[in-house]
Write a protein that holds these residues in place. Structure first.
Motif, PDB file in Angstrom:
ATOM      1  N   ASP A   1       0.810  -1.275   0.009  1.00  0.00           N
ATOM      2  CA  ASP A   1      -0.076  -0.055   0.179  1.00  0.00           C
ATOM      3  C   ASP A   1       0.909   1.334   0.177  1.00  0.00           C
ATOM      4  O   ASP A   1       2.050   1.133   0.450  1.00  0.00           O
ATOM      5  CB  ASP A   1      -0.872  -0.014   1.237  1.00  0.00           C
ATOM      6  CG  ASP A   1      -2.064   0.772   1.048  1.00  0.00           C
ATOM      7  OD1 ASP A   1      -2.095   1.462  -0.107  1.00  0.00           O
ATOM      8  OD2 ASP A   1      -2.737   1.255   2.052  1.00  0.00           O
ATOM      9  N   GLU A   2       0.508   2.285  -0.298  1.00  0.00           N
ATOM     10  CA  GLU A   2       0.976   3.650  -0.417  1.00  0.00           C
ATOM     11  C   GLU A   2       0.495   4.765   0.256  1.00  0.00           C
ATOM     12  O   GLU A   2      -0.868   4.644   0.455  1.00  0.00           O
ATOM     13  CB  GLU A   2       1.274   3.923  -1.910  1.00  0.00           C
ATOM     14  CG  GLU A   2       0.340   4.783  -2.403  1.00  0.00           C
ATOM     15  CD  GLU A   2      -0.798   3.817  -3.025  1.00  0.00           C
ATOM     16  OE1 GLU A   2      -0.598   2.589  -3.127  1.00  0.00           O
ATOM     17  OE2 GLU A   2      -1.995   4.562  -3.104  1.00  0.00           O
TER      18      GLU A   2
ATOM     19  N   ASP B   1      -3.228  -3.137  -2.745  1.00  0.00           N
ATOM     20  CA  ASP B   1      -4.127  -2.052  -2.446  1.00  0.00           C
ATOM     21  C   ASP B   1      -4.456  -1.400  -3.979  1.00  0.00           C
ATOM     22  O   ASP B   1      -3.681  -0.536  -4.333  1.00  0.00           O
ATOM     23  CB  ASP B   1      -4.006  -1.100  -1.466  1.00  0.00           C
ATOM     24  CG  ASP B   1      -5.187  -0.687  -0.924  1.00  0.00           C
ATOM     25  OD1 ASP B   1      -6.275  -1.245  -0.854  1.00  0.00           O
ATOM     26  OD2 ASP B   1      -5.261   0.791  -0.672  1.00  0.00           O
TER      27      ASP B   1
END
Ligand code: MN
Length: 304
Positions: free
Chosen positions: A96-97, A200
């Protein structure tokens, strides 16, 4: 079509959970699941699992400890809404970021591996989407996660970000960072391999892989995409927490360097702070994502 694979006991047990028996068991079988495109039968003694039907290869591929890396064009990743039963208890590498919507600060991507036996303890810690946690909670949780789970962080501070985004969309840059973070964790894990990888989702899988065309190593196999991935597996929630904690640390450092608190987001307050930096003769390139519309607004404010 028919295919038989031999698996170890742990995998066999996991398969037994995934392929819950819904038809009569042949002699010696521990499970048999009849789906529309595949029938899967697991034999107790030999730990051999037989796949029959049209989707044999696709289904069997989930279980071989083979290559995640492939530059082959027919994408072996899985479409959204296609998560297999029992996925949330698998050994999963999630990514995820954070920072994509914030004018100031870095773009930070984290990949975290949560093995099947860590799913419960990590969940119990209260690990969930970082957007619903306070900063102190995030920092505390990130310490616990990184103490027990293999992980890798790809952080692009503004100066590097502004350089790397030239000639690319932000989504393309994100894809490169996810791919890099995932490949680093896979390398750490070897010879162990996750059951699956969960990203994600921030764009269509096809577009994601198009961004990665020409990269020397593309993590493609056993890759799933999910919007709100943190709800599908705790590994994505853990990645979200680890990325957020790192991003917070970087924001503190950048604020110190700037001599003022740099706010998160892209609202009017952000323009004001950016204008102040310009008036003080600072280079926004060191602190902010220049391609945002905030740059022009801040320049106009500074010239007033
Ligand atoms: Mn996300």
């Amino acid at each position: 079509m028919q295919k038989v694979i031999k698996v170890d006991s742990a995998t066999f047990e996991r398969m037994k959970k995934v392929y819950s028996t819904n038809t009569s068991l042949p002699p010696g079988a521990a499970f048999r699941m009849k789906g529309s495109r595949v029938v899967v039968t697991g034999y107790t003694k030999s730990k051999k699992v037989m796949f029959q039907g049209a989707a044999v290869d696709e289904e069997a591929r989930r279980w071989d400890a083979a290559q995640f890396v492939s530059n082959q064009q027919p994408a072996a990743h899985h479409q959204d809404n296609d998560l297999p039963a029992g996925f949330s208890s698998w050994s999963v590498l999630g990514s995820d970021e954070v920072g994509t919507g914030s004018y100031f600060g870095p773009l930070t991507v984290a990949a975290v591996y949560v093995a099947a036996d860590q799913v419960e303890p990590i969940t119990q810690l209260g690990v969930r989407d970082s957007k619903t946690l306070t900063d102190p909670e995030i920092i505390k949780l990130a310490k616990k996660i990184t103490a027990t789970c293999p992980y890798h962080i790809v952080n692009l501070n503004p100066r590097i970000y502004n350089d790397k985004i030239k000639g690319r969309s932000q989504a393309a840059l994100k894809a490169l960072c996810h791919n890099l973070a995932l490949s680093k964790v896979l390398a750490q894990l070897q010879p162990q391999v996750p059951d699956a990888i969960l990203i994600d989702q921030f764009e269509q899988p096809r577009t994601y892989f198009r961004h990665l065309q020409g990269q020397p190593m593309v993590i493609r196999n056993h890759v799933y995409f999910r919007i709100k991935g943190e709800q599908a597996h705790v590994a994505v929630a853990a990645a979200s927490v680890v990325a957020r904690a790192y991003s917070l640390k970087m924001m503190d450092q950048l604020s110190e360097q700037a001599g003022m608190t740099l706010p998160i987001g892209a609202n009017h307050l952000v323009d004001e702070v950016a204008a102040k930096l310009i008036r003080r003769g600072r280079d926004l390139r060191d602190f902010a994502k220049l391609h945002f519309a905030n740059t022009q607004k801040a320049q106009q404010l500074a010239e007033r």
